[in-house]
Structure formats: C-alpha cells, structure tokens
Design an enzyme around this catalytic site. Structure first.
Site, mmCIF file in Angstrom:
data_model
loop_
_atom_site.group_PDB
_atom_site.id
_atom_site.type_symbol
_atom_site.label_atom_id
_atom_site.label_comp_id
_atom_site.label_asym_id
_atom_site.label_seq_id
_atom_site.Cartn_x
_atom_site.Cartn_y
_atom_site.Cartn_z
ATOM 1 N N SER A 51 -8.868 11.134 20.775
ATOM 2 C CA SER A 51 -7.362 11.347 20.484
ATOM 3 C C SER A 51 -7.145 12.791 19.588
ATOM 4 O O SER A 51 -6.397 13.395 20.205
ATOM 5 C CB SER A 51 -6.765 10.269 19.760
ATOM 6 N N ASN A 52 -7.724 12.982 18.764
ATOM 7 C CA ASN A 52 -7.840 14.376 18.082
ATOM 8 C C ASN A 52 -8.243 15.452 18.955
ATOM 9 O O ASN A 52 -7.705 16.619 18.613
ATOM 10 C CB ASN A 52 -8.564 14.412 16.845
ATOM 11 N N LYS A 176 -15.347 1.594 18.049
ATOM 12 C CA LYS A 176 -14.522 2.416 17.106
ATOM 13 C C LYS A 176 -13.283 1.776 17.067
ATOM 14 O O LYS A 176 -12.355 1.700 17.956
ATOM 15 C CB LYS A 176 -14.230 3.828 17.411
#
Length: 321
Positions: A51-52, A176
């Site tokens: 996502s980052n 995660k």
C-alpha cells in the site's frame, strides 16, 4: 525428501515507499537511496509494492524493474540477506499468479496477497478463502495473506479463515494484519506457532506480522513475528531497538520507545501515503512528496508543524542510535 517451505525471518520489515519524478516516472535513484538507508538501519527485509509503495499505480514492467533494481542494488552493497516480500494481489487468481511469477523472476522471496475487492459484496469468507487457496497452491513463491480492510472495501479476513488456510495450504506461510486487531493476531499465533498454546502448532511455523507501529509492542506480546509498518520508513533503527529490548526482557525500555512510536504513527497517518514521502524529503533530504495521480503532491510545510514536531522526535531518537 521434501524441502521445507521457508517463512520470513523474524524482524523489522519496511513497506518501502516508491518515489516519483515530476513526470510521474519512477525516481529510481531516490528509491534506491531509501532502500540503502533501510538496510543500513538493520531491517530484516523490505515489503515492495504494498500500500505504501502505491502498488495499484505501477504496471507490470515497472514492478519487475523495481524489484530487480532493489535486489541487485542491495546485493551489490552486500545486503544479500535482506528479504524481499512483494505485493502481488490482483482482482483475479490468474493475474495474481502472473504478478507472483514476475516477482520471483525479479528476485522476490515471498508474495504478499490482498483479497480481491472489486466485487466486494460477493467476497464472502468462502470466496476469499478459495481465492487465497487457489493462488497459494499454484504460486511459485511462498504466500503471506495481507489483511487491510482500509484498502479492500472493508473486507476483513477473520482469524478462523487465516487458520483454516494455513492448515490446509502449506504454501501460505504468514500474514500481515494491518487491521490492528491484536486479539486476531493472538488467536493466529497461539494456534499456528510451534511455541503457541497447542501441541506443536503448524509444522514449519507461521509468520504472523502486526501491520502498524502503534501496536508494535502489544503485537510482540501476542506473538508477532516482528512488524511491517509504514513508520519504519522514517525510523528503522528505532523499531529494531524496540524489538531487541523486548527480546532482552527490558519491557520498561520497550514501553518507552513504544510510546514515541505510537504518537508518531498516529501523526504520520494524518499525513497520508504521499505525506510519508514528504516527511522523508523533509528530514532526510531525498525524494519528494509526489504520488501518481490522483494522489498528487504533498509538501512537508502543508502537513502541519504539530505533526512534524511529533515525527521529528522519533527522527531525533533514530539519529541517536
């Protein structure tokens, strides 16, 4: 004799940001500089194209180029032990497997897979479990399940589903949890970890990672395999230090660092994905706060001095280590 399927080593994993030039092409020099700072900060691995890393904004060729460039760059600096977990989720099993094959060819060690979310209403637990099972069964890389309701239209994979998948699908080796549910993490680790509450756990172990710095220490108490957290882009050494203190039994010292990380993680969240890059530019002098449209550009000055002061405190502690 069957070769055991590897799981990620315990430690700190930075979900690496991807820097862009003004024309929105990948700023590879800045991204490699950032990868170098993470490696020298003592992280165990990098998560690429999560996502980052703005994975949805990268095409197949760019993903291959980025993974290969980072792998070769780290190897050239003798950081050959840094593990690469690569985001490979896509709406279909077919394309997800293409991403995984390309990631492996480019130097990835593990694949991180989100559930499909385009038709969110159809993604009931049975469908999500079927998707992850089918992906993992055919995947050339070991798979970690990525549970992040904030980017999957609210789809939240339960501990029951993760445990069923881990027990039925050997190639699923971890997860995660960015959902922030420490109870879910505890249920998973106590069931699947060889050191958990059952008689032996899952053969070969299971790497369940907390996904945010603001619950890093509670996650470790619940059996987390380390942390995969955006704030590690800012302060990798500080995260490594907290893990070491916890493993040494210095709970008070770990609590002191956790208080700072929790404040900074909350502040960084207000800056947004692109704001993380603006903070890096502000404090470390490389890259820029630029995302691909529609995310646009964030200048550090626009983030707010109150937020920057809180983040600056962890930067100060990072530089003291």
């Amino acid at each position: 004799m069957t070769t055991p399927i590897p799981i990620p080593r315990k430690g700190i994993y930075t979900p690496l940001v991807t820097f862009f030039n003004p024309d929105e092409s990948i700023d590879l020099p800045s991204t490699l500089t950032h990868a170098t700072r993470m490696a020298s900060g003592g992280v165990t691995g990098l998560v690429l194209q999560g996502s980052n890393g703005e994975a949805p904004h990268l095409d197949h060729a760019e993903r291959r180029t980025l993974v290969r460039a980072i792998r070769d760059h780290l190897d050239g600096l003798n950081y050959t032990d840094i593990q690469l977990i690569v985001g490979c989720g896509a709406p279909s099993v077919r394309e997800t497997l293409v991403h995984i094959a390309e990631a492996k060819e480019s130097g990835a060690d593990f694949a991180l897979v989100l559930p499909p979310s385009y038709w969110a209403a159809a993604m009931n637990p049975a469908v999500v479990e079927g998707f992850l099972h089918d992906v993992a069964t055919s995947s050339p890389l070991p798979v970690l399940i990525y549970n992040f309701p904030g980017v999957t239209s609210g789809i939240d994979i339960s501990s029951d589903s993760i445990i069923r998948l881990a027990n039925s699908t050997p190639n699923i080796v971890g997860c995660k949890l960015t959902c922030g549910n420490v109870g879910k993490l505890q249920r998973i680790t106590s069931t699947l970890s060889p050191l958990g509450g059952n008689s032996g756990g899952r053969a070969g172990g299971f790497a369940a990672f907390g996904g945010k710095s603001d619950f890093f220490l509670p996650a470790l108490v619940a059996g987390s395999h380390g942390i995969i957290a955006a704030l590690a882009n800012i302060a990798p050494r500080l995260h490594v230090r907290l893990l070491r203190l916890y493993e040494e039994g210095d709970l008070k010292g770990a609590q002191g660092i956790q208080a700072k990380l929790s404040d900074a993680d909350w502040a960084l969240g207000k800056a947004g994905v692109v704001g993380v890059k603006a903070v890096i530019e502000r404090f470390f002098g490389y890259g820029s706060g630029r995302g691909r449209r529609p995310l646009g550009v964030v200048e550090a000055e626009a983030i707010g001095e109150d937020i920057l002061q809180i983040i600056g405190e962890v930067v100060r502690l990072e530089e003291e280590l």
